[in-house]
Design an enzyme around this catalytic site. Sequence first.
Site, short mmCIF file in Angstrom:
data_model
loop_
_atom_site.label_atom_id
_atom_site.label_comp_id
_atom_site.label_asym_id
_atom_site.label_seq_id
_atom_site.Cartn_x
_atom_site.Cartn_y
_atom_site.Cartn_z
N GLY A 36 65.38 25.65 18.99
CA GLY A 36 65.34 24.66 19.72
C GLY A 36 64.94 23.08 20.18
O GLY A 36 64.12 22.79 19.96
N VAL A 37 65.84 23.03 21.33
CA VAL A 37 64.65 21.68 22.11
C VAL A 37 63.29 21.61 22.69
O VAL A 37 63.08 20.77 22.37
CB VAL A 37 65.74 21.54 23.29
CG1 VAL A 37 65.39 21.92 24.93
CG2 VAL A 37 65.68 20.18 23.69
N ASP A 38 63.08 23.31 22.75
CA ASP A 38 61.44 23.39 23.72
C ASP A 38 60.73 22.79 22.26
O ASP A 38 60.41 22.49 22.59
CB ASP A 38 61.36 24.74 23.69
CG ASP A 38 60.38 25.67 24.31
OD1 ASP A 38 60.16 26.09 24.09
OD2 ASP A 38 59.36 24.35 24.88
N SER A 42 70.57 26.44 28.15
CA SER A 42 71.31 27.66 27.55
C SER A 42 71.92 27.80 26.93
O SER A 42 72.94 29.06 26.65
CB SER A 42 71.95 28.55 29.31
OG SER A 42 70.36 29.39 30.23
N GLY A 65 72.26 27.18 23.62
CA GLY A 65 71.77 27.32 22.31
C GLY A 65 71.45 28.78 22.18
O GLY A 65 71.80 29.67 22.19
N VAL A 66 70.24 29.22 21.68
CA VAL A 66 69.29 30.46 21.44
C VAL A 66 69.90 31.69 23.06
O VAL A 66 70.46 32.49 22.81
CB VAL A 66 68.02 30.06 21.13
CG1 VAL A 66 67.34 31.97 21.90
CG2 VAL A 66 67.71 29.83 20.43
N TYR A 67 70.51 30.84 24.35
CA TYR A 67 70.25 31.75 25.29
C TYR A 67 72.10 31.69 25.25
O TYR A 67 72.42 32.80 26.29
CB TYR A 67 70.58 31.05 26.54
CG TYR A 67 68.47 31.46 26.64
CD1 TYR A 67 68.21 32.20 25.69
CD2 TYR A 67 68.04 30.82 27.36
CE1 TYR A 67 66.37 32.51 25.83
CE2 TYR A 67 66.21 31.08 28.08
CZ TYR A 67 65.75 32.03 27.37
OH TYR A 67 64.12 32.14 26.53
N1 APR Z 1 67.23 17.58 21.80
C1 APR Z 1 68.86 17.46 22.47
N2 APR Z 1 69.00 18.90 23.06
C2 APR Z 1 69.09 19.74 21.46
C3 APR Z 1 67.50 19.13 21.10
C4 APR Z 1 67.19 17.58 20.75
N3 APR Z 1 66.46 18.11 19.70
N4 APR Z 1 67.60 20.58 19.96
C5 APR Z 1 67.96 21.03 20.50
N5 APR Z 1 69.26 20.64 21.76
C6 APR Z 1 70.17 21.26 21.73
C7 APR Z 1 71.06 22.74 20.76
O1 APR Z 1 72.18 22.49 20.88
C8 APR Z 1 72.14 23.21 22.20
O2 APR Z 1 72.86 22.51 23.31
O3 APR Z 1 69.75 22.40 23.75
C9 APR Z 1 70.68 22.83 23.94
C10 APR Z 1 69.89 24.24 24.23
O4 APR Z 1 69.51 25.05 23.02
P1 APR Z 1 68.30 25.97 23.20
O5 APR Z 1 66.90 24.59 23.32
O6 APR Z 1 68.68 27.01 22.27
O7 APR Z 1 68.05 26.50 24.82
P2 APR Z 1 68.59 27.37 24.98
O8 APR Z 1 69.34 27.56 24.49
O9 APR Z 1 67.79 27.12 26.44
O10 APR Z 1 67.78 29.08 24.90
C11 APR Z 1 66.05 28.62 25.14
O11 APR Z 1 64.81 28.68 22.93
O12 APR Z 1 64.04 27.33 21.92
C12 APR Z 1 64.11 28.43 22.46
O13 APR Z 1 61.97 28.84 23.95
C13 APR Z 1 63.39 28.85 24.38
O14 APR Z 1 63.41 30.60 23.78
C14 APR Z 1 63.91 29.92 24.50
C15 APR Z 1 65.50 29.50 23.96
#
Ligand code: APR
Length: 179
Positions: free
Chosen positions: A32-34, A122, A124-126
């Site tokens: 994801g964004v991480d 939270s 996306g993956v969460y």
């Molecule tokens: N820019 C902006 N938003 C983004 C990007 C980006 N490049 N990539 C993904 N997103 C959005 C996703 O579409 C979602 O709406 O960020 C939001 C959060 O999604 P995730 O990145 O999956 O984060 P989260 O749901 O908080 O889950 C965190 O995912 O990536 C892993 O290491 C992370 O284990 C942690 C978990």
Amino acid sequence: MFDIELVVGDLTTMAVDAVVNAANSTLLGGGGVDGALHRAAGPQLLEECRGIVARQGGCETGDVVITGSGELLARYVIHTVGPVWRAQVADRLDPLLASCYSRSLELAAAHGLGSVAFPNISTGVYGYPKERAARIAITAVRSFGRRETSIRTVIFVCFNDENAVLYRRFLDAASAAES
Ligand code: APR
């Protein structure tokens, strides 16, 4: 109250004082964004995170740490860990999600920063319901905006139209309720 803006785009391209990373408790990257932030920042971001983990361990849900930004346009990355959605304990998770936003802004203000960009933590993956998460995010940011701090602009960066439509609707409703 500082300005609250909404954009549809990629958090890694934001030229702000701090971007907020939706990290996990290990602080050692992920998807994801991480994953996008670590790829764009380069290896020094992970090195800095490793140093933090070595000194103080990982990051608790709802808590924050700040690092440099490597090759990113932003000056800093504020890493926060959102709650993983579980409907049966939703009432316990909502304050933790709110804390991701308020503690990120507190940490930015403590560093005298002016602009902060958030992803939709939270959702996306969460697996957090997007509408519930959007309401929590906007309420937490608007509540912090009543404090006098260095922060002048907060930007919600949506990666998809579904979130953008929700944020637009809730931000407009909050502004209308205030006027
Ligand atoms: N820019 C902006 N938003 C983004 C990007 C980006 N490049 N990539 C993904 N997103 C959005 C996703 O579409 C979602 O709406 O960020 C939001 C959060 O999604 P995730 O990145 O999956 O984060 P989260 O749901 O908080 O889950 C965190 O995912 O990536 C892993 O290491 C992370 O284990 C942690 C978990």
